[in-house]
Scaffold this motif. Structure first.
Motif, PDB file in Angstrom:
ATOM      1  N   UNK A 236       0.827  -1.215   0.000  1.00  0.00           N
ATOM      2  CA  UNK A 236       0.000   0.000   0.000  1.00  0.00           C
ATOM      3  C   UNK A 236       0.859   1.262   0.000  1.00  0.00           C
ATOM      4  N   UNK A 237       1.960   1.225   0.735  1.00  0.00           N
ATOM      5  CA  UNK A 237       2.820   2.399   0.852  1.00  0.00           C
ATOM      6  C   UNK A 237       3.870   2.471  -0.264  1.00  0.00           C
ATOM      7  N   UNK A 238       3.927   1.443  -1.102  1.00  0.00           N
ATOM      8  CA  UNK A 238       4.878   1.437  -2.203  1.00  0.00           C
ATOM      9  C   UNK A 238       6.318   1.309  -1.739  1.00  0.00           C
ATOM     10  N   UNK A 239       6.536   0.511  -0.692  1.00  0.00           N
ATOM     11  CA  UNK A 239       7.893   0.331  -0.174  1.00  0.00           C
ATOM     12  C   UNK A 239       8.196  -1.160  -0.042  1.00  0.00           C
ATOM     13  N   UNK A 240       9.425  -1.486   0.321  1.00  0.00           N
ATOM     14  CA  UNK A 240       9.762  -2.895   0.551  1.00  0.00           C
ATOM     15  C   UNK A 240       9.458  -3.236   2.011  1.00  0.00           C
ATOM     16  N   UNK A 241       9.332  -4.516   2.313  1.00  0.00           N
ATOM     17  CA  UNK A 241       9.050  -4.899   3.700  1.00  0.00           C
ATOM     18  C   UNK A 241      10.231  -4.534   4.607  1.00  0.00           C
ATOM     19  N   UNK A 242      11.451  -4.563   4.065  1.00  0.00           N
ATOM     20  CA  UNK A 242      12.624  -4.225   4.881  1.00  0.00           C
ATOM     21  C   UNK A 242      12.626  -2.757   5.277  1.00  0.00           C
ATOM     22  N   UNK A 243      12.049  -1.906   4.432  1.00  0.00           N
ATOM     23  CA  UNK A 243      12.048  -0.470   4.708  1.00  0.00           C
ATOM     24  C   UNK A 243      10.851  -0.055   5.561  1.00  0.00           C
ATOM     25  N   UNK A 244       9.944  -0.976   5.795  1.00  0.00           N
ATOM     26  CA  UNK A 244       8.732  -0.653   6.553  1.00  0.00           C
ATOM     27  C   UNK A 244       9.065  -0.344   8.009  1.00  0.00           C
ATOM     28  N   UNK A 245       8.433   0.677   8.549  1.00  0.00           N
ATOM     29  CA  UNK A 245       8.643   1.070   9.942  1.00  0.00           C
ATOM     30  C   UNK A 245       7.872   0.106  10.863  1.00  0.00           C
ATOM     31  N   UNK A 246       8.586  -0.529  11.792  1.00  0.00           N
ATOM     32  CA  UNK A 246       7.956  -1.497  12.685  1.00  0.00           C
ATOM     33  C   UNK A 246       6.892  -0.880  13.584  1.00  0.00           C
ATOM     34  N   UNK A 247       7.066   0.373  13.946  1.00  0.00           N
ATOM     35  CA  UNK A 247       6.065   1.042  14.791  1.00  0.00           C
ATOM     36  C   UNK A 247       4.777   1.276  13.993  1.00  0.00           C
ATOM     37  N   UNK A 248       4.944   1.635  12.735  1.00  0.00           N
ATOM     38  CA  UNK A 248       3.763   1.808  11.849  1.00  0.00           C
ATOM     39  C   UNK A 248       3.023   0.475  11.700  1.00  0.00           C
ATOM     40  N   UNK A 249       3.782  -0.605  11.590  1.00  0.00           N
ATOM     41  CA  UNK A 249       3.172  -1.940  11.500  1.00  0.00           C
ATOM     42  C   UNK A 249       2.413  -2.266  12.780  1.00  0.00           C
ATOM     43  N   UNK A 250       3.015  -1.962  13.921  1.00  0.00           N
ATOM     44  CA  UNK A 250       2.344  -2.259  15.191  1.00  0.00           C
ATOM     45  C   UNK A 250       1.040  -1.479  15.313  1.00  0.00           C
ATOM     46  N   UNK A 251       1.041  -0.225  14.853  1.00  0.00           N
ATOM     47  CA  UNK A 251      -0.197   0.570  14.887  1.00  0.00           C
ATOM     48  C   UNK A 251      -1.300  -0.117  14.076  1.00  0.00           C
ATOM     49  N   UNK A 252      -0.916  -0.665  12.947  1.00  0.00           N
ATOM     50  CA  UNK A 252      -1.879  -1.363  12.088  1.00  0.00           C
ATOM     51  C   UNK A 252      -2.402  -2.622  12.798  1.00  0.00           C
ATOM     52  N   UNK A 253      -1.496  -3.334  13.468  1.00  0.00           N
ATOM     53  CA  UNK A 253      -1.900  -4.549  14.184  1.00  0.00           C
ATOM     54  C   UNK A 253      -2.807  -4.214  15.369  1.00  0.00           C
ATOM     55  N   UNK A 254      -2.505  -3.129  16.070  1.00  0.00           N
ATOM     56  CA  UNK A 254      -3.364  -2.692  17.185  1.00  0.00           C
ATOM     57  C   UNK A 254      -4.759  -2.376  16.649  1.00  0.00           C
ATOM     58  N   UNK A 255      -4.831  -1.708  15.489  1.00  0.00           N
ATOM     59  CA  UNK A 255      -6.125  -1.365  14.882  1.00  0.00           C
ATOM     60  C   UNK A 255      -6.920  -2.621  14.532  1.00  0.00           C
ATOM     61  N   UNK A 256      -6.206  -3.716  14.254  1.00  0.00           N
ATOM     62  CA  UNK A 256      -6.873  -4.993  13.946  1.00  0.00           C
ATOM     63  C   UNK A 256      -7.300  -5.741  15.213  1.00  0.00           C
ATOM     64  N   UNK A 257      -6.866  -5.241  16.383  1.00  0.00           N
ATOM     65  CA  UNK A 257      -7.169  -5.938  17.626  1.00  0.00           C
ATOM     66  C   UNK A 257      -6.135  -7.005  17.963  1.00  0.00           C
ATOM     67  N   UNK A 258      -4.996  -6.987  17.277  1.00  0.00           N
ATOM     68  CA  UNK A 258      -3.930  -7.948  17.588  1.00  0.00           C
ATOM     69  C   UNK A 258      -3.219  -7.521  18.870  1.00  0.00           C
ATOM     70  N   UNK A 259      -2.362  -8.362  19.346  1.00  0.00           N
ATOM     71  CA  UNK A 259      -1.634  -8.053  20.584  1.00  0.00           C
ATOM     72  C   UNK A 259      -2.182  -8.869  21.737  1.00  0.00           C
ATOM     73  N   UNK A 260      -2.058  -8.438  22.974  1.00  0.00           N
ATOM     74  CA  UNK A 260      -1.643  -7.103  23.394  1.00  0.00           C
ATOM     75  C   UNK A 260      -0.143  -6.877  23.217  1.00  0.00           C
ATOM     76  N   UNK A 261       0.235  -5.599  23.098  1.00  0.00           N
ATOM     77  CA  UNK A 261       1.630  -5.205  23.044  1.00  0.00           C
ATOM     78  C   UNK A 261       1.988  -4.532  24.366  1.00  0.00           C
ATOM     79  N   UNK A 262       3.235  -4.649  24.759  1.00  0.00           N
ATOM     80  CA  UNK A 262       3.618  -4.040  26.036  1.00  0.00           C
ATOM     81  C   UNK A 262       3.864  -2.543  25.880  1.00  0.00           C
ATOM     82  N   UNK A 263       4.087  -2.087  24.646  1.00  0.00           N
ATOM     83  CA  UNK A 263       4.480  -0.693  24.424  1.00  0.00           C
ATOM     84  C   UNK A 263       3.628  -0.071  23.324  1.00  0.00           C
ATOM     85  N   UNK A 264       2.330  -0.128  23.465  1.00  0.00           N
ATOM     86  CA  UNK A 264       1.464   0.425  22.413  1.00  0.00           C
ATOM     87  C   UNK A 264       0.420   1.355  23.016  1.00  0.00           C
TER      88      UNK A 264
END
Ligand SMILES: Cc1cc2nc3c(=O)[nH]c(=O)nc-3n(C[C@H](O)[C@H](O)[C@H](O)COP(=O)(O)OP(=O)(O)OC[C@H]3O[C@@H](n4cnc5c(N)ncnc54)[C@H](O)[C@@H]3O)c2cc1C
Length: 107
Positions: free
Chosen positions: A79-107
Motif C-alpha cells: 500500500x505504501x509502495x515500499x519494501x518490507x525491509x524499509x517498513x517502519x515497525x512502529x507503523x506496522x504495530x499501529x496497524x496490528x493494534x487497529x486490527x485488535x492484535x496483541x496485546x503489546x507491552x508498548x502500544x
C-alpha cells in the motif's frame, strides 16, 4: 518457556529446576525480516531468535501472531509502495493494534 536440552541429560524429570514464565514481551519486527533476501518475511517457527527466546516464541499462538504480522506487513508495504525491509515497525504495530492484535507491552 518450553526449553529443550541440546544434549542427553541425566537425572529425573524432577531434577534441574524446571522452567519459568517470563513477563509478557514484544517481538521486534526485524525478527521476521530476512537480512539478505530483499522483500522476504519469515513468519512462524523459523523467525530469528536465540535458542532461549525461541523456547517461548516458537509456540503455536505466537507463530500465528507472527503470521498475522507478516501478512499485515506485506499488505502495508504494498500500500505504501515500499519494501518490507524499509517498513517502519512502529507503523506496522499501529496497524496490528487497529486490527485488535496483541496485546503489546508498548502500544
Ligand atoms: C512434537 C511437537 C509438539 C509441540 N507441542 C506444542 C504445544 O503443545 N503447544 C504449542 O504451542 N506448540 C507446540 N509445538 C510447536 C508448534 O507446533 C510449532 O512451533 C508451530 O506449529 C509452528 O508453526 P509454523 O507455522 O511456524 O510451522 P509449521 O507448523 O511447521 O508449518 C510449516 C509448514 O510448511 C510446510 N513446508 C515446509 N517446507 C515447505 C516447502 N519447501 N514448501 C512448501 N511447504 C513447506 C510444512 O509442511 C508445514 O505445513 C510443538 C511442536 C512439535 C514438533
Amino acid at each position: 518457556m518450553d526449553r529443550h536440552p541440546n544434549r542427553t541429560t541425566v537425572g529425573t524429570a524432577n531434577t534441574g529446576g524446571g522452567g519459568y514464565q517470563p513477563e509478557p514481551y514484544d517481538i521486534p519486527y526485524r525478527a521476521i525480516v530476512a537480512r539478505k533476501i530483499e522483500n522476504l518475511l519469515v513468519a512462524g517457527r523459523c523467525h530469528s531468535a536465540t535458542a532461549a527466546a525461541a523456547s517461548s516464541t516458537r509456540v503455536t499462538a505466537t507463530a500465528m501472531a507472527l503470521g498475522q504480522a507478516a501478512g499485515t506487513a506485506a499488505a502495508l508495504a504494498h500500500k505504501l509502495g515500499t519494501s518490507v525491509a524499509a517498513l517502519n515497525g512502529i507503523r506496522l504495530r499501529e496497524e496490528l493494534v487497529a486490527q485488535g492484535a496483541g496485546p503489546f507491552t508498548d502500544a
